[in-house]
Design a protein around this motif. Sequence first.
Motif, PDB file in Angstrom:
ATOM      1  N   ALA A 147       0.825  -1.206   0.000  1.00  0.00           N
ATOM      2  CA  ALA A 147       0.000   0.000   0.000  1.00  0.00           C
ATOM      3  C   ALA A 147       0.862   1.259   0.000  1.00  0.00           C
ATOM      4  O   ALA A 147       0.504   2.269  -0.615  1.00  0.00           O
ATOM      5  CB  ALA A 147      -0.930  -0.010   1.217  1.00  0.00           C
ATOM      6  N   ASP A 148       1.999   1.183   0.677  1.00  0.00           N
ATOM      7  CA  ASP A 148       2.902   2.335   0.760  1.00  0.00           C
ATOM      8  C   ASP A 148       3.420   2.756  -0.609  1.00  0.00           C
ATOM      9  O   ASP A 148       3.591   3.952  -0.875  1.00  0.00           O
ATOM     10  CB  ASP A 148       4.078   1.994   1.678  1.00  0.00           C
ATOM     11  N   VAL A 149       3.669   1.782  -1.492  1.00  0.00           N
ATOM     12  CA  VAL A 149       4.165   2.114  -2.834  1.00  0.00           C
ATOM     13  C   VAL A 149       3.127   2.953  -3.580  1.00  0.00           C
ATOM     14  O   VAL A 149       3.450   3.971  -4.199  1.00  0.00           O
ATOM     15  CB  VAL A 149       4.491   0.845  -3.642  1.00  0.00           C
ATOM     16  N   PHE A 150       1.873   2.540  -3.507  1.00  0.00           N
ATOM     17  CA  PHE A 150       0.803   3.302  -4.157  1.00  0.00           C
ATOM     18  C   PHE A 150       0.652   4.679  -3.515  1.00  0.00           C
ATOM     19  O   PHE A 150       0.425   5.678  -4.206  1.00  0.00           O
ATOM     20  CB  PHE A 150      -0.516   2.530  -4.078  1.00  0.00           C
ATOM     21  N   SER A 151       0.771   4.727  -2.194  1.00  0.00           N
ATOM     22  CA  SER A 151       0.636   5.996  -1.492  1.00  0.00           C
ATOM     23  C   SER A 151       1.699   6.995  -1.935  1.00  0.00           C
ATOM     24  O   SER A 151       1.407   8.183  -2.158  1.00  0.00           O
ATOM     25  CB  SER A 151       0.741   5.759   0.019  1.00  0.00           C
ATOM     26  N   ARG A 152       2.922   6.529  -2.101  1.00  0.00           N
ATOM     27  CA  ARG A 152       4.006   7.418  -2.537  1.00  0.00           C
ATOM     28  C   ARG A 152       3.822   7.877  -3.982  1.00  0.00           C
ATOM     29  O   ARG A 152       4.433   8.852  -4.413  1.00  0.00           O
ATOM     30  CB  ARG A 152       5.358   6.721  -2.351  1.00  0.00           C
ATOM     31  N   ALA A 153       2.986   7.150  -4.719  1.00  0.00           N
ATOM     32  CA  ALA A 153       2.670   7.558  -6.099  1.00  0.00           C
ATOM     33  C   ALA A 153       1.436   8.459  -6.156  1.00  0.00           C
ATOM     34  O   ALA A 153       1.010   8.855  -7.242  1.00  0.00           O
ATOM     35  CB  ALA A 153       2.455   6.319  -6.964  1.00  0.00           C
ATOM     36  N   GLY A 154       0.869   8.748  -4.982  1.00  0.00           N
ATOM     37  CA  GLY A 154      -0.276   9.655  -4.937  1.00  0.00           C
ATOM     38  C   GLY A 154      -1.626   8.995  -4.828  1.00  0.00           C
ATOM     39  O   GLY A 154      -2.668   9.665  -4.875  1.00  0.00           O
ATOM     40  N   PHE A 155      -1.662   7.660  -4.663  1.00  0.00           N
ATOM     41  CA  PHE A 155      -2.930   6.945  -4.535  1.00  0.00           C
ATOM     42  C   PHE A 155      -3.265   6.751  -3.059  1.00  0.00           C
ATOM     43  O   PHE A 155      -2.568   6.025  -2.352  1.00  0.00           O
ATOM     44  CB  PHE A 155      -2.861   5.580  -5.233  1.00  0.00           C
ATOM     45  N   GLU A 156      -4.308   7.384  -2.594  1.00  0.00           N
ATOM     46  CA  GLU A 156      -4.783   7.220  -1.224  1.00  0.00           C
ATOM     47  C   GLU A 156      -6.122   6.489  -1.271  1.00  0.00           C
ATOM     48  O   GLU A 156      -7.028   6.899  -2.006  1.00  0.00           O
ATOM     49  CB  GLU A 156      -4.938   8.576  -0.541  1.00  0.00           C
ATOM     50  N   PHE A 157      -6.255   5.428  -0.503  1.00  0.00           N
ATOM     51  CA  PHE A 157      -7.463   4.601  -0.620  1.00  0.00           C
ATOM     52  C   PHE A 157      -7.726   3.831   0.665  1.00  0.00           C
ATOM     53  O   PHE A 157      -6.802   3.486   1.403  1.00  0.00           O
ATOM     54  CB  PHE A 157      -7.306   3.615  -1.788  1.00  0.00           C
ATOM     55  N   PRO A 158      -8.982   3.524   0.962  1.00  0.00           N
ATOM     56  CA  PRO A 158      -9.321   2.695   2.128  1.00  0.00           C
ATOM     57  C   PRO A 158      -9.119   1.221   1.808  1.00  0.00           C
ATOM     58  O   PRO A 158      -9.079   0.820   0.641  1.00  0.00           O
ATOM     59  CB  PRO A 158     -10.791   3.016   2.358  1.00  0.00           C
ATOM     60  N   GLU A 159      -9.026   0.407   2.848  1.00  0.00           N
ATOM     61  CA  GLU A 159      -8.915  -1.046   2.664  1.00  0.00           C
ATOM     62  C   GLU A 159     -10.318  -1.602   2.433  1.00  0.00           C
ATOM     63  O   GLU A 159     -10.976  -2.076   3.359  1.00  0.00           O
ATOM     64  CB  GLU A 159      -8.273  -1.692   3.890  1.00  0.00           C
ATOM     65  N   SER A 160     -10.777  -1.537   1.215  1.00  0.00           N
ATOM     66  CA  SER A 160     -12.153  -1.925   0.909  1.00  0.00           C
ATOM     67  C   SER A 160     -12.310  -3.407   0.577  1.00  0.00           C
ATOM     68  O   SER A 160     -13.430  -3.933   0.593  1.00  0.00           O
ATOM     69  CB  SER A 160     -12.675  -1.085  -0.263  1.00  0.00           C
ATOM     70  N   PHE A 161     -11.227  -4.093   0.301  1.00  0.00           N
ATOM     71  CA  PHE A 161     -11.316  -5.509  -0.077  1.00  0.00           C
ATOM     72  C   PHE A 161     -11.780  -6.352   1.105  1.00  0.00           C
ATOM     73  O   PHE A 161     -11.307  -6.191   2.227  1.00  0.00           O
ATOM     74  CB  PHE A 161      -9.959  -6.012  -0.562  1.00  0.00           C
ATOM     75  N   VAL A 162     -12.702  -7.264   0.841  1.00  0.00           N
ATOM     76  CA  VAL A 162     -13.177  -8.204   1.859  1.00  0.00           C
ATOM     77  C   VAL A 162     -12.914  -9.645   1.425  1.00  0.00           C
ATOM     78  O   VAL A 162     -12.347 -10.442   2.163  1.00  0.00           O
ATOM     79  CB  VAL A 162     -14.681  -8.009   2.139  1.00  0.00           C
TER      80      VAL A 162
END
Length: 358
Positions: A147-162
């Motif tokens: 998740a950190d890799v995406f965050s550093r690329a500007g993607f912020e998102f909740p953990e929606s997967f179940v």
Amino acid sequence: MERVSKYKNVLIARFSALGDVAMTVPVVYSVCAAYPGTRFVMITQQVASSLFINAPSNLVVIGVDVKMKYRGVKGMCKLFRELRREYSIDLFIDLHDVIRTYAIEACCFVSGVPFRRIRKGRRDKKRLTRSHGKQLRKLVSSHERYADVFSRAGFEFPESFVSLFSGPAGFSAFAEITPPKQEGEKWIAIAPFAKHQGKIYPVDRMENVVAALAARDDTKIFLFGGGGSERETLHAWVERYGDNVVSIAEKRYGFPKELALLSHMDVMVSMDSANMHLASLVCLPVVSVWGATHPYCGFTGWKQLECDIVQSELQCRPCSVFGNSPCRRGDYACFAAITPEMVIEKIDRVLSRIKSNK
């Protein structure tokens, strides 16, 4: 809530072991859900590509032949050129951090395509597993690192997967394997093997677990494993312990059918192995048994509970990140301290928890 990114076509790479790829699924599906206007292209090994069941509409999964067609650095560069031409790639997310993905990064640099790379924390893991001066502390999980890799690329998102399925999969998805679950019947999956010896609970002790559970009238056991000697061992257990024990290793059913079956299980018993992560993808509780490795390394299953972990508190643990190092003591005392009764007790606690939540 839908989010918008400046990137429209994002390439994601994770090859390597099946369990590592399975751990990317909750993160990749979550980011896809948060950014429906961005197309994500996931490249992985061919065998792992079928894990991505019920994928989001904006996710393209490509199984790559890394041994022949796209072998080595030249093969990766060829792959990148083809993907960029077909999908107009404008960002690369490296979830692997190995020579293969370095080659893609080099192509990105030359082409002016930005990229972000996973921070694996290799030094911290070395401190955690060394024999002297061990620093026993919980490290960041692999899911958080992804998740950190995406965050550093500007993607912020909740953990929606179940789960890969919206509830248990339909019976028709696994009808080839077993009849439907009967009222009041408990289904327990047992995956007793792993790639390395440091992760495998002694087979004779696991057989005792199987024998005790098989003696219960309301319980059906499904044995998961690979080919060769694993298949032979599981087949022998089926012959010894009756009709309520089924070996899934007798035939290659494929991930879609096996994951559909797992979605109907009550609990799985697994080593620190890919099966733990496969179970996590269908929201199945796992009683995980750990030996040379340790949950602190960050490889526990998605949303799995610490109270369901079985492990011994030896000072030498963990001695290996992946379980591939020989035991320094020579006796694998980490497993010797775990009795079959301890494993069964954990299983029963999970079953009781499920019953009380219904």
